[in-house]
Motif scaffolding. Structure first.
Motif, PDB file in Angstrom:
ATOM      1  N   HIS A 119       0.886  -1.171   0.000  1.00  0.00           N
ATOM      2  CA  HIS A 119       0.000   0.000   0.000  1.00  0.00           C
ATOM      3  C   HIS A 119       0.916   1.210   0.000  1.00  0.00           C
ATOM      4  CE1 HIS A 119      -3.372   2.640   0.863  1.00  0.00           C
ATOM      5  NE2 HIS A 119      -2.589   3.235   1.745  1.00  0.00           N
ATOM      6  N   GLU A 120       0.822   2.006  -1.049  1.00  0.00           N
ATOM      7  CA  GLU A 120       1.777   3.075  -1.295  1.00  0.00           C
ATOM      8  C   GLU A 120       3.177   2.474  -1.227  1.00  0.00           C
ATOM      9  OE1 GLU A 120       0.874   6.712   0.851  1.00  0.00           O
ATOM     10  OE2 GLU A 120      -0.576   7.182  -0.721  1.00  0.00           O
ATOM     11  N   GLU A 121       4.050   2.975  -0.368  1.00  0.00           N
ATOM     12  CA  GLU A 121       5.431   2.475  -0.339  1.00  0.00           C
ATOM     13  C   GLU A 121       5.672   1.454   0.762  1.00  0.00           C
ATOM     14  OE1 GLU A 121       7.960   5.881  -0.193  1.00  0.00           O
ATOM     15  OE2 GLU A 121       7.171   6.679  -2.066  1.00  0.00           O
ATOM     16  N   LEU A 122       4.623   1.052   1.472  1.00  0.00           N
ATOM     17  CA  LEU A 122       4.777   0.142   2.604  1.00  0.00           C
ATOM     18  C   LEU A 122       4.286  -1.258   2.266  1.00  0.00           C
ATOM     19  CD1 LEU A 122       3.489   2.481   5.448  1.00  0.00           C
ATOM     20  CD2 LEU A 122       5.866   1.911   4.918  1.00  0.00           C
ATOM     21  N   SER A 123       4.946  -2.239   2.860  1.00  0.00           N
ATOM     22  CA  SER A 123       4.496  -3.627   2.741  1.00  0.00           C
ATOM     23  C   SER A 123       3.633  -3.959   3.947  1.00  0.00           C
ATOM     24  CB  SER A 123       5.687  -4.586   2.696  1.00  0.00           C
ATOM     25  OG  SER A 123       6.408  -4.392   1.513  1.00  0.00           O
ATOM     26  N   TRP A 124       2.516  -4.629   3.701  1.00  0.00           N
ATOM     27  CA  TRP A 124       1.559  -5.000   4.737  1.00  0.00           C
ATOM     28  C   TRP A 124       1.342  -6.508   4.683  1.00  0.00           C
ATOM     29  CZ3 TRP A 124      -1.355  -1.403   7.744  1.00  0.00           C
ATOM     30  CH2 TRP A 124      -1.069  -0.071   7.463  1.00  0.00           C
ATOM     31  N   THR A 125       0.848  -7.067   5.780  1.00  0.00           N
ATOM     32  CA  THR A 125       0.515  -8.486   5.833  1.00  0.00           C
ATOM     33  C   THR A 125      -0.868  -8.650   6.423  1.00  0.00           C
ATOM     34  OG1 THR A 125       2.839  -9.055   6.164  1.00  0.00           O
ATOM     35  CG2 THR A 125       1.225 -10.756   6.682  1.00  0.00           C
ATOM     36  N   SER A 126      -1.673  -9.457   5.761  1.00  0.00           N
ATOM     37  CA  SER A 126      -3.014  -9.831   6.218  1.00  0.00           C
ATOM     38  C   SER A 126      -2.986 -11.317   6.549  1.00  0.00           C
ATOM     39  CB  SER A 126      -4.021  -9.565   5.098  1.00  0.00           C
ATOM     40  OG  SER A 126      -5.226 -10.268   5.326  1.00  0.00           O
ATOM     41  N   GLN A 127      -3.571 -11.689   7.681  1.00  0.00           N
ATOM     42  CA  GLN A 127      -3.662 -13.098   8.064  1.00  0.00           C
ATOM     43  C   GLN A 127      -5.115 -13.357   8.432  1.00  0.00           C
ATOM     44  OE1 GLN A 127      -1.799 -14.083  11.809  1.00  0.00           O
ATOM     45  NE2 GLN A 127      -1.328 -16.158  11.107  1.00  0.00           N
ATOM     46  N   SER A 128      -5.760 -14.268   7.705  1.00  0.00           N
ATOM     47  CA  SER A 128      -7.180 -14.493   7.958  1.00  0.00           C
ATOM     48  C   SER A 128      -7.561 -15.945   7.766  1.00  0.00           C
ATOM     49  CB  SER A 128      -8.022 -13.611   7.032  1.00  0.00           C
ATOM     50  OG  SER A 128      -7.713 -13.873   5.686  1.00  0.00           O
ATOM     51  N   HIS A 129      -8.673 -16.308   8.406  1.00  0.00           N
ATOM     52  CA  HIS A 129      -9.213 -17.658   8.239  1.00  0.00           C
ATOM     53  C   HIS A 129      -9.832 -17.767   6.853  1.00  0.00           C
ATOM     54  CE1 HIS A 129      -8.492 -18.758  12.353  1.00  0.00           C
ATOM     55  NE2 HIS A 129      -9.063 -17.640  12.757  1.00  0.00           N
ATOM     56  N   GLY A 130      -9.783 -18.949   6.308  1.00  0.00           N
ATOM     57  CA  GLY A 130     -10.345 -19.191   4.995  1.00  0.00           C
ATOM     58  C   GLY A 130      -9.282 -19.144   3.916  1.00  0.00           C
ATOM     59  N   VAL A 131      -9.640 -19.663   2.783  1.00  0.00           N
ATOM     60  CA  VAL A 131      -8.732 -19.671   1.636  1.00  0.00           C
ATOM     61  C   VAL A 131      -9.074 -18.467   0.775  1.00  0.00           C
ATOM     62  CG1 VAL A 131      -8.013 -20.934  -0.419  1.00  0.00           C
ATOM     63  CG2 VAL A 131      -8.490 -22.174   1.708  1.00  0.00           C
ATOM     64  N   HIS A 132      -8.124 -17.546   0.681  1.00  0.00           N
ATOM     65  CA  HIS A 132      -8.302 -16.331  -0.106  1.00  0.00           C
ATOM     66  C   HIS A 132      -7.179 -16.278  -1.138  1.00  0.00           C
ATOM     67  CE1 HIS A 132     -11.241 -15.041   2.852  1.00  0.00           C
ATOM     68  NE2 HIS A 132     -10.358 -15.337   3.790  1.00  0.00           N
TER      69      HIS A 132
END
Length: 161
Positions: A119-132
């Motif tokens: 997002h813009e110049e930053l790296s982000w991490t999402s961790q969630s249940h389910g297969v996405h």
């Protein structure tokens, strides 16, 4: 970090920076260093600006209303900390902030998905249940639970969570 009978001691350069019940140290780390140590995948951090009753995340004006416990803080720059499990490709809360990003990596592990995105110049991490399953390079929308955000001052001390 060192676990001792249900308690955690966070250490930095040979000094204990925080000691207490593990769940409490995890939920309310005393400082950014402790928050970074107690997060797997690593906690997302980003510079933000408090402007009155609003937190502004990026150059496009993406932001949200401040929490009540932040209203007494002076306007200015802070560091946002948000754990990966508080960012999801699925809206779970009507107050979630939308963050768009370009998918960098998707890791599927059983019934859990870890998605790394920019997002813009930053790296982000999402961790969630389910297969996405998402394709590398795809633009996607993620939803951040703003009620779970932590805010650190210029010295890295937790000032609101």
């Amino acid at each position: 970090a060192l676990l001792l009978g249900g308690h955690t001691a966070a250490l930095h350069e040979g000094r204990i920076t925080q000691f207490g019940p593990t769940a409490e140290v995890y939920r309310r780390p005393a400082d950014l260093r402790t928050a970074l140590v107690l997060s797997n995948p690593p906690i997302n951090i980003a510079p933000v600006v408090k402007d009155g009753d609003r937190i502004v995340l990026d150059s496009n004006g993406l932001g949200w209303s401040t929490k009540a416990e932040m209203r007494h803080l002076p306007d200015g720059r802070y560091t946002l900390g948000v754990r990966p499990h508080c960012i999801s490709p699925v809206r779970n809360d009507s107050t979630a902030a939308e963050i768009g990003g370009r998918v960098q990596i998707t890791e599927l592990s059983g019934a859990e998905s870890v998605i790394h995105f920019a997002h813009e110049e930053l790296s982000w991490t999402s961790q969630s249940h389910g297969v996405h399953a998402m394709q590398v390079g795809e633009t996607a929308t993620f939803y951040m639970d703003i009620g779970q955000c932590m805010y650190f001052d210029a010295d890295g001390r937790l000032v609101a969570s």
